[in-house]
Design an enzyme around this catalytic site. Structure first.
Site, mmCIF file in Angstrom:
data_model
loop_
_atom_site.group_PDB
_atom_site.id
_atom_site.type_symbol
_atom_site.label_atom_id
_atom_site.label_comp_id
_atom_site.label_asym_id
_atom_site.label_seq_id
_atom_site.Cartn_x
_atom_site.Cartn_y
_atom_site.Cartn_z
ATOM 1 N N THR A 36 8.114 -27.560 15.340
ATOM 2 C CA THR A 36 8.475 -28.319 13.956
ATOM 3 C C THR A 36 7.491 -28.023 12.769
ATOM 4 O OG1 THR A 36 9.404 -30.084 15.214
ATOM 5 C CG2 THR A 36 8.337 -30.754 13.018
ATOM 6 N N ARG A 88 20.836 -36.358 19.600
ATOM 7 C CA ARG A 88 19.631 -36.945 19.723
ATOM 8 C C ARG A 88 19.013 -36.598 18.144
ATOM 9 N NH1 ARG A 88 14.230 -34.763 18.937
ATOM 10 N NH2 ARG A 88 12.603 -36.141 19.890
ATOM 11 N N VAL A 89 18.155 -37.504 17.564
ATOM 12 C CA VAL A 89 17.503 -37.345 16.387
ATOM 13 C C VAL A 89 16.148 -37.783 16.536
ATOM 14 C CG1 VAL A 89 17.364 -38.078 13.989
ATOM 15 C CG2 VAL A 89 19.423 -37.829 14.936
ATOM 16 N N GLY A 90 14.984 -36.904 16.313
ATOM 17 C CA GLY A 90 13.674 -37.253 16.523
ATOM 18 C C GLY A 90 13.265 -37.787 15.201
ATOM 19 N N ASP A 91 11.694 -37.784 15.257
ATOM 20 C CA ASP A 91 10.802 -38.348 14.091
ATOM 21 C C ASP A 91 11.163 -37.850 12.850
ATOM 22 O OD1 ASP A 91 9.445 -36.403 15.508
ATOM 23 O OD2 ASP A 91 7.741 -37.253 14.482
ATOM 24 N N THR A 125 4.455 -33.979 14.036
ATOM 25 C CA THR A 125 4.994 -33.054 14.961
ATOM 26 C C THR A 125 4.513 -33.561 16.421
ATOM 27 O OG1 THR A 125 4.977 -30.905 16.100
ATOM 28 C CG2 THR A 125 2.976 -31.530 14.853
ATOM 29 N N GLY A 126 5.498 -33.601 17.335
ATOM 30 C CA GLY A 126 5.099 -33.893 18.658
ATOM 31 C C GLY A 126 6.461 -34.475 19.388
ATOM 32 N N GLY A 178 8.958 -36.860 19.624
ATOM 33 C CA GLY A 178 9.515 -37.766 18.399
ATOM 34 C C GLY A 178 9.689 -39.231 18.787
HETATM 35 N N1 ASP Z 1 8.899 -34.087 16.535
HETATM 36 C C1 ASP Z 1 10.081 -32.967 16.813
HETATM 37 C C2 ASP Z 1 10.969 -33.875 17.227
HETATM 38 O O1 ASP Z 1 10.751 -34.841 18.315
HETATM 39 C C3 ASP Z 1 9.778 -32.200 17.858
HETATM 40 C C4 ASP Z 1 8.346 -31.462 17.227
HETATM 41 O O2 ASP Z 1 7.627 -31.792 16.484
HETATM 42 O O3 ASP Z 1 8.272 -30.127 17.599
HETATM 43 O O4 ASP Z 1 12.220 -33.773 17.177
#
Ligand code: ASP
Length: 335
Positions: A201, A229-232, A251-252, A254
């Site tokens: 990300t 699915r939707v992340g953070d 990032t991480g 989510g």
């Molecule tokens: N945070 C992002 C998500 O969960 C993924 C990432 O940071 O690589 O969609």
């Protein structure tokens, strides 16, 4: 440059004195946190990635150095990273379970508290540009899927691409690995979630010479994601936040970042508890998230130009230009 005009003439009969005091600018960027280890990264890939991080810093810094807005700086940096196949955003985004790409992005401007976000878009070449357009030219904060695509249809200058334009062979292999280990888990074998299921990300946070802060984040999400699915990354307060004192891009994993409103929590700790930026970001990333089993990192800066880039994974692609003008890029935890 913020100019302070000390005009004493009317009060004291003294001459007016104009003094100019430099307002610091700062920029931080990331290209994702995760299991990024020296042994898994070829020298060539490492060189290209460091060069791209540098180019993203240059793009944002050119805006700030010219007296431009933090909002333009974060967009400029993120667009460089979206265009690179090495990061999980725009070109090079991960595949979902159907072998397609669904892209998420957001942007926030601190002093106005304006924000824009898009989720699960599939044909907009620069999702961060679309997120900004939602902020500036719609009455809404967040648009998703087909609706976001229809909104993009009304903005002819936003470049569109077929969904397969985002493909890269590396991400396809990553999907195949993730699906193979999921099949094993379904067959009852004890196989851990692939360590590269996410990371890559991208994001940027900037402080401009007017003292304003903006943050932006863009991602393809998690490999093999299903069910929309939707992340953070597109969730304001989770993956992106900016107010008048503090800005964060995350990032991480989510789901953990959403449940802990990570980006907002860091800035709230600065605002309400008087924590330093480093304490606030360090606590959330070093204590709160890992205590729950999550992982990842953030980039953050405050109105004084302090920067913090904590992460709890083996690496995080990152770069910074501090208020003192010192710049750098780094990948591994020991740098
Ligand atoms: N945070 C992002 C998500 O969960 C993924 C990432 O940071 O690589 O969609």
């Amino acid at each position: 440059m913020r100019a302070f005009l000390l005009c004493c003439a009317l009060v004291l009969g003294a001459p007016c004195v104009a003094s100019a005091q430099a307002q610091p600018t700062a920029l931080v960027i990331h290209g994702g946190a995760g299991v990024i280890e020296r042994k898994a990264l070829s020298a060539d890939a490492e060189r290209v990635i460091r060069g791209t991080l540098d180019a993203a810093l240059d793009a944002g810094h050119a805006v700030l150095a010219g007296g431009g807005r933090a909002l333009d700086a974060v967009e400029a940096s993120v667009r460089v990273l979206e265009e690179s196949p090495h990061f999980n955003a725009g070109k090079g985004a991960v595949f979902n379970a159907e072998g397609r790409h669904e892209l998420d992005a957001s942007v926030m401007e601190g002093h106005t508290r304006r924000a824009g976000a898009v989720a699960a878009v599939s044909t907009v070449r620069s999702p961060v540009r679309l997120a900004r357009r939602v902020m500036e030219q719609s009455p809404h904060v967040m648009l998703i899927g087909e609706g976001a695509e229809r909104f993009a249809d009304d903005h002819a200058d936003l470049e569109r691409v077929p969904n397969h334009w985002f493909d890269t062979p590396q991400r396809r292999e990553q999907l195949e690995r993730a699906q193979a280990s999921e099949a094993q888990r379904q067959a009852g074998r004890d196989v851990p979630v692939a360590p590269d299921a996410y990371f890559g990300t991208v994001g940027a946070v900037a402080l401009d010479s007017h003292g304003h802060i903006a943050a932006a984040t863009s991602t393809g999400g998690m490999t093999n994601k299903r069910w929309g699915r939707v992340g953070d990354a597109p969730i304001i307060g989770a993956g992106t936040w900016a107010d008048d004192r503090c800005g964060v891009s995350a990032t991480g994993w989510g789901e953990f970042f959403i449940r802990n409103a990570v980006a907002h929590d860091i800035c709230a700790r600065v605002a309400y508890r008087g924590d330093s930026l480093a304490e606030a970001a360090g606590h959330v990333i070093g204590e709160v998230i890992p205590a729950q089993g999550g992982d990842g990192g953030v980039i953050a800066l405050d109105a004084q130009g302090n920067v913090a880039l904590p992460f709890n994974t083996p690496g995080m692609y990152r770069g910074w230009i501090g208020a003192d003008g010192r710049r750098g890029v780094a990948i591994f935890a020991d740098e």
